[in-house]
Scaffold this motif. Structure first.
Motif, short mmCIF file in Angstrom:
data_model
loop_
_atom_site.label_atom_id
_atom_site.label_comp_id
_atom_site.label_asym_id
_atom_site.label_seq_id
_atom_site.Cartn_x
_atom_site.Cartn_y
_atom_site.Cartn_z
N GLU A 150 6.22 -16.41 6.21
CA GLU A 150 4.94 -15.96 5.66
C GLU A 150 4.45 -14.71 6.41
N GLU A 151 4.58 -14.73 7.72
CA GLU A 151 4.15 -13.59 8.54
C GLU A 151 4.93 -12.33 8.20
N GLN A 152 6.25 -12.44 8.07
CA GLN A 152 7.08 -11.28 7.76
C GLN A 152 6.81 -10.75 6.36
N ALA A 153 6.61 -11.66 5.41
CA ALA A 153 6.32 -11.25 4.04
C ALA A 153 4.98 -10.50 3.98
N LEU A 154 4.00 -10.99 4.70
CA LEU A 154 2.69 -10.33 4.73
C LEU A 154 2.77 -8.95 5.35
N LEU A 155 3.56 -8.82 6.41
CA LEU A 155 3.71 -7.52 7.07
C LEU A 155 4.31 -6.48 6.13
N LEU A 156 5.38 -6.88 5.43
CA LEU A 156 6.02 -5.92 4.52
C LEU A 156 5.18 -5.70 3.28
N GLN A 157 4.49 -6.73 2.83
CA GLN A 157 3.58 -6.56 1.70
C GLN A 157 2.53 -5.50 2.03
N ASN A 158 2.03 -5.52 3.26
CA ASN A 158 1.03 -4.54 3.68
C ASN A 158 1.62 -3.13 3.69
N ARG A 159 2.88 -3.01 4.11
CA ARG A 159 3.54 -1.70 4.12
C ARG A 159 3.70 -1.15 2.70
N LEU A 160 3.93 -2.05 1.74
CA LEU A 160 4.23 -1.62 0.38
C LEU A 160 3.04 -1.71 -0.56
N LYS A 161 1.90 -2.13 -0.05
CA LYS A 161 0.75 -2.41 -0.90
C LYS A 161 0.38 -1.24 -1.81
N VAL A 162 0.28 -0.06 -1.26
CA VAL A 162 -0.15 1.08 -2.06
C VAL A 162 0.87 1.41 -3.14
N TYR A 163 2.16 1.21 -2.86
CA TYR A 163 3.19 1.50 -3.86
C TYR A 163 3.22 0.42 -4.94
N ARG A 164 2.91 -0.83 -4.56
CA ARG A 164 2.83 -1.88 -5.55
C ARG A 164 1.63 -1.64 -6.47
N ARG A 165 0.57 -1.08 -5.91
CA ARG A 165 -0.58 -0.73 -6.75
C ARG A 165 -0.19 0.35 -7.76
#
Length: 229
Positions: A150-165
Motif C-alpha cells: 500500500e505504501e509503495q503504491a501510494l508513493l508512485l501514485q503521487n508521482r504519477l498523479k498529475v499525468y493520471r489527471r
C-alpha cells in the motif's frame, strides 16, 4: 484549526495549479520557479509557495537545488511509460490480494466510491471524477492488507498523479475508465484474484491509441517521444 485547514488547502490548490502549468508546458523543463514571483502571481506569502514546491519535488516534477532555488525537471516520455508499467503491476498485486482479503465493510466502501465516480461522470465533472478515481484506487490498496505494498503504491501514485489527471482529459477516457472500474469491482466482489489483477493492470497500462492520446496530451512538457514496442 480553521487557519491550519485553510493554509493546507491553499498549498494544495497552489500545487495543483503548478502541476498543471508544468505538465502542459507553461513552465518548460529547466525553468526556475521563483518563490517571490509565484507569491506575487497567486497573491500569497512565500510559505505556501515553498510548501507546494517541496511537494512537487517529492512528486518528481521539481528539483530543489541548494542556494539556487527550484527548477522544473525534465521527464521524458520513455521514463513516464516505465513508471506506468511499474504502477500497473503494483495495482495488479493490490487487486489480486484485495480479491482474496477484502472485508465486507471495505467492499461496501469500494462500491460506494464507484457510485461516486458514476455520479461525477453523469454530472460532467472531471475534477470530481479524478478525486473519486483516486479514492477508488486507494481503497483497493488498503483492501490488499499489505501495508508495504500500500505504501509503495501510494508513493508512485503521487508521482504519477498529475499525468493520471491528464489521461482523464483525453476524449472518452472517463467513460472507458468508469467501465473498467465496474469490471474491477465485479472481479474483487466475486473473489477472483487473477481477473482482478488483470483488470487493474490493463486499466493502468498505456497502450495502442491510448498511448498516442497520452503522448499528445503531454507533448508540451516532454522533450522526446519514443514508441513502445
Amino acid at each position: 484549526m480553521t487557519e491550519v485547514l485553510v493554509h493546507t488547502r491553499r498549498a494544495e490548490t497552489l500545487r495543483e495549479v503548478l502541476e498543471n502549468d508544468i505538465v502542459t508546458g507553461a513552465y518548460p523543463a529547466g525553468t526556475r520557479l521563483d518563490e517571490v514571483m509565484l507569491a506575487t502571481r497567486f497573491n500569497v506569502s512565500r510559505t505556501p509557495i515553498r510548501e507546494a514546491l517541496i511537494e512537487l519535488s517529492g512528486a518528481g516534477l521539481v528539483e530543489i537545488r541548494p542556494r539556487r532555488g527550484a527548477f522544473v525537471r525534465e521527464i521524458g516520455i520513455t521514463r513516464l511509460i516505465e513508471m506506468f508499467e511499474v504502477m500497473a503491476d503494483l495495482e495488479a498485486m493490490c487487486g489480486r490480494l484485495a480479491a482474496r482479503r477484502i472485508r465486507a465493510e471495505e467492499l461496501a466502501e469500494l462500491e460506494q466510491i464507484h457510485e461516486a465516480c458514476v455520479h461525477a461522470k453523469a454530472e460532467g465533472d472531471p475534477d470530481a471524477y479524478f478525486r473519486a478515481n483516486q479514492a477508488f484506487h486507494e481503497a483497493i490498496y488498503k483492501a490488499s492488507h499489505n501495508s508495504f505494498l500500500e505504501e509503495q503504491a501510494l508513493l508512485l501514485q503521487n508521482r504519477l498523479k498529475v499525468y493520471r489527471r491528464l489521461q482523464l482529459r483525453v476524449p472518452n477516457r472517463i467513460s472507458g475508465s468508469l467501465s473498467e472500474h465496474g469490471q474491477i469491482v465485479e472481479a474483487i466482489k466475486a473473489g477472483e484474484p487473477q481477473r482482478a489483477a488483470e483488470a487493474l493492470r490493463q486499466h493502468i497500462l498505456i497502450q495502442g491509441e491510448r498511448f498516442n492520446d497520452f503522448v499528445a496530451s503531454v507533448a508540451g512538457h516532454v522533450k522526446s517521444v519514443s514508441s513502445r514496442s
